[in-house]
Design a protein around this motif. Sequence first.
Motif, PDB file in Angstrom:
ATOM      1  N   GLU A   1      -1.762   0.441  -4.290  1.00  0.00           N
ATOM      2  CA  GLU A   1      -1.143  -0.189  -3.596  1.00  0.00           C
ATOM      3  C   GLU A   1      -1.268  -0.625  -1.955  1.00  0.00           C
ATOM      4  N   GLN A   2      -2.111   0.419  -1.616  1.00  0.00           N
ATOM      5  CA  GLN A   2      -2.739   1.087  -0.045  1.00  0.00           C
ATOM      6  C   GLN A   2      -4.038   0.314  -0.174  1.00  0.00           C
TER       7      GLN A   2
ATOM      8  N   ILE B   1      -7.824   4.730   5.010  1.00  0.00           N
ATOM      9  CA  ILE B   1      -6.163   3.253   4.331  1.00  0.00           C
ATOM     10  C   ILE B   1      -6.076   2.997   5.788  1.00  0.00           C
TER      11      ILE B   1
ATOM     12  N   LYS C   1      -3.447   1.500   8.791  1.00  0.00           N
ATOM     13  CA  LYS C   1      -1.848   1.043   9.144  1.00  0.00           C
ATOM     14  C   LYS C   1      -1.255  -0.246   8.978  1.00  0.00           C
TER      15      LYS C   1
ATOM     16  N   GLN D   1      -9.380   1.806   9.365  1.00  0.00           N
ATOM     17  CA  GLN D   1      -9.227   2.281   7.697  1.00  0.00           C
ATOM     18  C   GLN D   1      -9.343   3.837   8.563  1.00  0.00           C
TER      19      GLN D   1
END
Length: 201
Positions: free
Chosen positions: A76-77, A114, A116, A124
């Motif tokens: 999802e991220q 990941i 923001k 990342q």
Amino acid sequence: MPEDYAADHPLFGGAISSTFPLRFQDVSNIRQVPDHQEVFVDPARDESLIFELLDLKLDVADTGSATWFLQDLATEQEAEGTMLIEQSGVIEADGLCFRNIPAVITSAVGQMAISKGRQGREAQNIVRVYLANLRLKEVGTDVLITAYEPVVINPLSETASTVGAGLAVPAIQSGCMPMSEVFKLALSSFKVNDWSLFGAA
């Protein structure tokens, strides 16, 4: 009262409660949060703690369910380099019972890169993610408790301006409870005060 003092926090209008340090601020005071989530952040450390209520995933087995949700989160991220560090077996939570049926809990710890918000891949951060899945089968709900702890902050990340780039300062050096402990405390103190939240009679 010291910011790292742990207090009981009412969640979802008090239907649920959990204990964690006061340094975590309720994000809903700053921006809109979906109804099925409660989100808390410590902006000084870019650490966050999220409580989420989801419909029970009937096709996901109890064993390794936390790992499944961790992978789902990474997808999802659009995370990169996701690595599973540890996972627990299935534990019955005797203190979390509905009609004498205890919830089952699994947890997993992972690490991933990941970005923001809407920042691209070049910004990342490397983040450690602690995730617990509490399965309240009698009320058809999967509860997720997720804690995010930055490990390395990218200089291009918007976090760098508040927290600083490079290796994140260990919580213990800042006089804070480490995220692994915050996560354990939030999980062990998680309590349902009003089962009608789940539509249970």
